[in-house]
Design an enzyme around this catalytic site. Structure first.
Site, PDB file in Angstrom:
ATOM      1  N   CYS A  30       0.853  -1.181   0.000  1.00 13.72           N
ATOM      2  CA  CYS A  30       0.000   0.000   0.000  1.00 13.72           C
ATOM      3  C   CYS A  30       0.893   1.236   0.000  1.00 13.72           C
ATOM      4  O   CYS A  30       2.115   1.147   0.126  1.00 13.72           O
ATOM      5  CB  CYS A  30      -0.906   0.001   1.229  1.00 13.72           C
ATOM      6  N   HIS A  50       5.576  -4.900   8.866  1.00  9.92           N
ATOM      7  CA  HIS A  50       5.549  -6.276   9.346  1.00  9.92           C
ATOM      8  C   HIS A  50       5.706  -7.257   8.176  1.00  9.92           C
ATOM      9  O   HIS A  50       4.742  -7.884   7.727  1.00  9.92           O
ATOM     10  CB  HIS A  50       4.249  -6.540  10.106  1.00  9.92           C
ATOM     11  N   HIS A  54       3.884   1.989  11.756  1.00 12.71           N
ATOM     12  CA  HIS A  54       2.764   1.761  12.663  1.00 12.71           C
ATOM     13  C   HIS A  54       2.545   2.903  13.638  1.00 12.71           C
ATOM     14  O   HIS A  54       1.526   2.937  14.328  1.00 12.71           O
ATOM     15  CB  HIS A  54       3.000   0.459  13.432  1.00 12.71           C
ATOM     16  N   HIS A  56      -0.378  -4.553  19.846  1.00 16.93           N
ATOM     17  CA  HIS A  56       0.064  -4.212  18.493  1.00 16.93           C
ATOM     18  C   HIS A  56       0.682  -2.821  18.515  1.00 16.93           C
ATOM     19  O   HIS A  56       0.187  -1.919  19.198  1.00 16.93           O
ATOM     20  CB  HIS A  56      -1.117  -4.259  17.526  1.00 16.93           C
ATOM     21  N   GLU A  92       0.701  -0.341  16.486  1.00 22.15           N
ATOM     22  CA  GLU A  92      -0.169   0.768  16.108  1.00 22.15           C
ATOM     23  C   GLU A  92      -1.100   1.141  17.250  1.00 22.15           C
ATOM     24  O   GLU A  92      -1.317   2.333  17.531  1.00 22.15           O
ATOM     25  CB  GLU A  92      -0.988   0.408  14.862  1.00 22.15           C
TER      26      GLU A  92
END
Length: 361
Positions: A44, A73, A106, A156, A158
């Site tokens: 992306c 990741h 992130h 996580h 983020e």
């Protein structure tokens, strides 16, 4: 100083494979063999921007360049950048004072930014702009004294970064199973935000249950789940009902890749498997399989998908039909710190993202 703080699994050692004839003898396939290749897939715009930021920093400053956490990741991306001189660390205190450190796509909390300043580190913030948007929403609604329900996976990176923007106002909701445990100060001042890489369907189920509990629950100003996550899930939803097997290329710590495996099964794939590399594909998966669906997570370079397609062709799946559900053309500029430096040096290169076709080898 080494990068040993981060554990990165290495590619599987190739094992002795059964031949195409041996696989077909075990479970003959009567229908024509084919591959349904999902599109969009792979890189992306935010991932492309972050990877290019590390590459450009290495070119301009020379190695070593330190990166806090994995820049994205994906095992292949991390190991490839390590070979070029990037050193991945868990925390800022592993970076020599005054050195350059890049924050991953992130995102990080204000506390991480402050710790870098305290150590005199030079920083490049490669946080995906779509994650930054969620951070700004958290700050805005905390300032207005809302309780913020952050739907995401506790632990996580983020989620840690977003929660760190307003820890006294944010509580993490891991999924529908945790809705009953949620309490707020004022049911009329509650808003939900989300991690950008979640399953769209599961997130909306969590929101539905939260709204049953808090009828005036407010939605974020715009969709928090990123366009790439949504688009890749939509594409695999179209492929899955026709697939005897879906292969998702992506790493185990990639939330959006793991969600693709789950979505494929939920929408009708008879089997769904995740691999980092083609040599992790088990030929036993092909027994009785006529149609193989293939996709990849948003942090996966296209070269890894092409490796899987070549392996599939060896087993008779040479008919590749692309299933396109969206076109992506979003571009993000490089991080402002790096952009200014490169401009001064006469290199104003822009990060190209959105299509997922740029190889990293």
């Amino acid at each position: 100083m080494t990068s040993a703080a981060i554990s990165v699994p290495m590619p599987s050692i190739p094992r002795k494979r059964r031949t195409r004839e041996e696989v077909e003898a075990a479970a003959p396939v009567t229908a024509p063999k084919k591959v349904l290749l999902a599109a969009p897939r792979g890189y992306c715009a935010g991932v492309d921007r972050a990877v290019i930021a590390v590459e450009k920093a290495l070119e301009h400053y020379g190695p070593p360049v330190y990166v806090r956490k994995q820049i994205v990741h994906n095992v292949h991306v991390v190991t490839s950048l390590e070979e070029k001189g990037a050193i991945f660390v868990e925390e800022n205190d592993e970076v020599p004072e005054g050195a350059l450190v890049i924050f991953s796509a992130h995102g990080v909390s204000p506390a991480v930014v402050q710790s870098a300043e305290d150590r005199g580190l030079r920083t490049i913030d490669a946080t995906c702009p779509l994650v930054t948007k969620v951070h700004r929403e958290a700050v805005r609604f905390a300032k207005d004294d809302y309780d913020i329900l952050l739907i995401g996976h506790d632990g996580h990176e983020e989620v840690e970064g977003t929660a760190g923007e307003a820890p006294e106002h944010i509580q993490i909701v891991n999924g529908p199973h945790e809705v009953d445990q949620v309490t707020v100060r004022d049911p009329d001042k509650v808003i939900w935000l989300s991690q950008t890489t979640l399953s769209v369907d599961e997130t909306m189920e969590t929101v539905r249950l939260l709204r049953q509990k808090f009828p005036t629950l407010q939605d974020p100003p715009s969709d928090d789940i990123c366009y790439a996550t949504t688009n890749r899930q939509v594409a695999i939803k179209k492929v899955a009902p026709q697939a005897d097997l879906v292969i998702v290329v992506g790493s185990a710590n990639s939330s959006n890749s793991v969600r693709l495996v789950e979505v494929a099964l939920e929408y009708g794939a008879k089997r769904s498997e995740r691999v980092d590399y083609a040599n992790q594909v088990d030929e036993a998966w092909f027994e009785g399989v006529a149609t193989v669906g293939v996709t990849s997570g948003a942090s996966v370079p296209e070269v890894l998908v092409q490796d899987v397609l070549r392996l599939l062709a060896d087993y008779g799946y040479g008919d590749v039909q692309e299933v396109v559900t969206a076109e992506e053309d979003l571009l993000f500029s490089l991080p402002k710190e790096l952009r200014a430096t490169l401009k001064a040096a006469g290199d104003s290169s822009r990060a190209l993202g959105g299509r997922g076709n740029r190889p990293l080898s």
